[in-house]
Design a protein around this motif. Sequence first.
Motif, PDB file in Angstrom:
ATOM      1  N   UNK A 119      57.960  51.914  34.806  1.00 17.15           N
ATOM      2  CA  UNK A 119      58.661  52.601  33.501  1.00 17.15           C
ATOM      3  C   UNK A 119      57.816  54.140  33.495  1.00 17.15           C
ATOM      4  N   UNK A 120      59.371  54.620  34.637  1.00 18.32           N
ATOM      5  CA  UNK A 120      58.213  56.346  34.449  1.00 18.32           C
ATOM      6  C   UNK A 120      56.854  56.352  35.113  1.00 18.32           C
ATOM      7  N   UNK A 121      55.988  56.963  33.991  1.00 22.74           N
ATOM      8  CA  UNK A 121      54.465  57.128  34.620  1.00 22.74           C
ATOM      9  C   UNK A 121      54.096  56.118  34.077  1.00 22.74           C
ATOM     10  N   UNK A 122      53.991  54.903  33.172  1.00 22.47           N
ATOM     11  CA  UNK A 122      53.169  53.674  33.394  1.00 22.47           C
ATOM     12  C   UNK A 122      53.510  52.504  33.802  1.00 22.47           C
ATOM     13  N   UNK A 123      52.733  51.626  34.379  1.00 21.41           N
ATOM     14  CA  UNK A 123      52.341  50.544  34.974  1.00 21.41           C
ATOM     15  C   UNK A 123      52.248  49.532  34.272  1.00 21.41           C
ATOM     16  N   UNK A 124      53.230  48.586  34.202  1.00 25.15           N
ATOM     17  CA  UNK A 124      52.673  47.564  32.843  1.00 25.15           C
ATOM     18  C   UNK A 124      51.841  46.154  34.038  1.00 25.15           C
ATOM     19  N   UNK A 125      50.574  46.453  33.716  1.00 25.17           N
ATOM     20  CA  UNK A 125      50.502  45.142  34.423  1.00 25.17           C
ATOM     21  C   UNK A 125      50.133  43.732  33.642  1.00 25.17           C
ATOM     22  N   UNK A 126      50.782  42.581  34.151  1.00 24.19           N
ATOM     23  CA  UNK A 126      51.077  41.278  33.256  1.00 24.19           C
ATOM     24  C   UNK A 126      49.394  40.193  34.128  1.00 24.19           C
ATOM     25  N   UNK A 127      48.873  39.124  32.625  1.00 24.99           N
ATOM     26  CA  UNK A 127      48.833  38.176  33.589  1.00 24.99           C
ATOM     27  C   UNK A 127      47.940  38.181  34.758  1.00 24.99           C
ATOM     28  N   UNK A 128      47.812  36.954  35.653  1.00 31.08           N
ATOM     29  CA  UNK A 128      47.212  37.075  36.679  1.00 31.08           C
ATOM     30  C   UNK A 128      45.613  36.159  36.576  1.00 31.08           C
ATOM     31  N   UNK A 129      45.105  35.484  37.485  1.00 28.22           N
ATOM     32  CA  UNK A 129      44.138  34.913  38.154  1.00 28.22           C
ATOM     33  C   UNK A 129      42.969  36.018  37.535  1.00 28.22           C
ATOM     34  N   UNK A 130      41.328  35.306  36.952  1.00 29.35           N
ATOM     35  CA  UNK A 130      40.689  36.152  36.724  1.00 29.35           C
ATOM     36  C   UNK A 130      39.807  35.463  38.130  1.00 29.35           C
ATOM     37  N   UNK A 131      39.813  34.418  37.876  1.00 26.63           N
ATOM     38  CA  UNK A 131      38.487  32.776  39.113  1.00 26.63           C
ATOM     39  C   UNK A 131      39.420  32.155  39.011  1.00 26.63           C
ATOM     40  N   UNK A 132      39.298  31.241  40.168  1.00 22.99           N
ATOM     41  CA  UNK A 132      40.651  30.248  39.944  1.00 22.99           C
ATOM     42  C   UNK A 132      40.488  28.930  38.467  1.00 22.99           C
ATOM     43  N   UNK A 133      39.420  29.754  37.768  1.00 21.51           N
ATOM     44  CA  UNK A 133      39.301  28.237  37.191  1.00 21.51           C
ATOM     45  C   UNK A 133      39.886  29.377  35.634  1.00 21.51           C
ATOM     46  N   UNK A 134      40.418  31.105  35.233  1.00 16.35           N
ATOM     47  CA  UNK A 134      40.621  31.570  34.231  1.00 16.35           C
ATOM     48  C   UNK A 134      41.650  32.529  34.406  1.00 16.35           C
TER      49      UNK A 134
END
Length: 426
Positions: A119-134
């Motif tokens: 949104x404009x000059x900001x990138x909102x980055x959500x969630x995701x795996x850190x590792x397969x168990x996290x």
Amino acid sequence: MPRPAAGKQRKSAKILFVCVGLLGVALIADLLWASSTSSSSRSYKSAYDWPRPKASSDSFPVPVSSNHSAKVVTDKDKKDGVHGRLLSKTFADLPAPDLKWEKMAESPVPRLDGAAIQIHDQLFVFAGYGTIDLVHSHVDIYNFTSNKWGGRFDMPKEMAHSHLGMVTDGRYIYIVTGQYGPQCRGPTAHTFILDTKTKTWKNMPPLPLPRYAPATQLWRGRLHVMGGSKEDRYTPAVDHWSLAVKDGKVLDSEWKTELPIPRGGPHRACIVVDDRMYIVGGQEGDFMAKPNSPIFKCSRRNEVVYSDVYMLDDEMTWRVLPPMPKPDSHIEFAWAVVNNSIVIAGGTTDKHPETKKMILNYEIFRFQLDELKWSVIGKLPFRVKTTLVGFWDGWFYFTSGQRDRGPDDPTPKKVIGEMWRTKLSL
């Protein structure tokens, strides 16, 4: 003197019998050799001829790219075991111009199968795996003007942690479905609205059925959710639902059933440009939870990656457009619109025909919307899937995902949080 004559006859008969026997053995050996050669030829063909799914009422035939060919091989490449030929580990790479990349501030956490909205000059980055168990349950924000990370805040506890569908109207972000938890746990039907100015959340009506990584977009005042994988995480879905929304408010009491997508599956890009909706790439099949595993441990299954491109037009019918230069998946947030072109970075392609391992892409693809023409305009610093892309002030950015093992090994390894950028002029 009859006995000597009879002895000679018996001796001649023995010699004749031995000769016939030897001739029979030779003929049998020749037949066995021919059968073996034929079988080897069939094995060689099956190793190099790529099977394609049959067309059905829910799918179209997959186009085969003429550019999908072998590269020069090295000593490290594996022999096919039949004729001594070598098959390159990086057989799927396409020629691509080099770009000058600059490494920026790294994300606070590494992410795989996360989501991102600009949104404009900001990138909102959500969630995701850190590792397969996290798995992560928060949002990080990257500011393209200051080139810094900041503004972290939590997601709702009921919200999915990966394989999300997501889109914005410029202030509000609409989030649908996805996988809840690590490994290969089940999907949720929960949906949410995020007000990016106040950092507050609201609920929307749940999807009719949970889905993994559906194509999601806003089009003509409605939130569209299409395809993805069904509840078993593997079976492609062709369902298409929509919900009327405006300025962060839901105008319908329930989801409306729309025209099914021509081919189901997750991990595809979905873009709206000039009042037209495009669906690009994707795959059929995915990892599944191992039966009876208490932690829902991921188990490999067959996947078919495709290069299909579809467009929903004014008559609400799906049009088939020129396919990508090669099959590409895991690109749901790996795209940006730049000067009437769709630009897509990285992803995954067909599995290696010998090792059957996943192959990552490093190409940056361009789809010119005025000419409906694909090209390869550059390559990333390394191959990567589920990367998160933004474009601001002439700079093309990407962050996160899972990268390759090195220049000579395109199989996935490390989950990253790196941020890179390059100047892009189209």
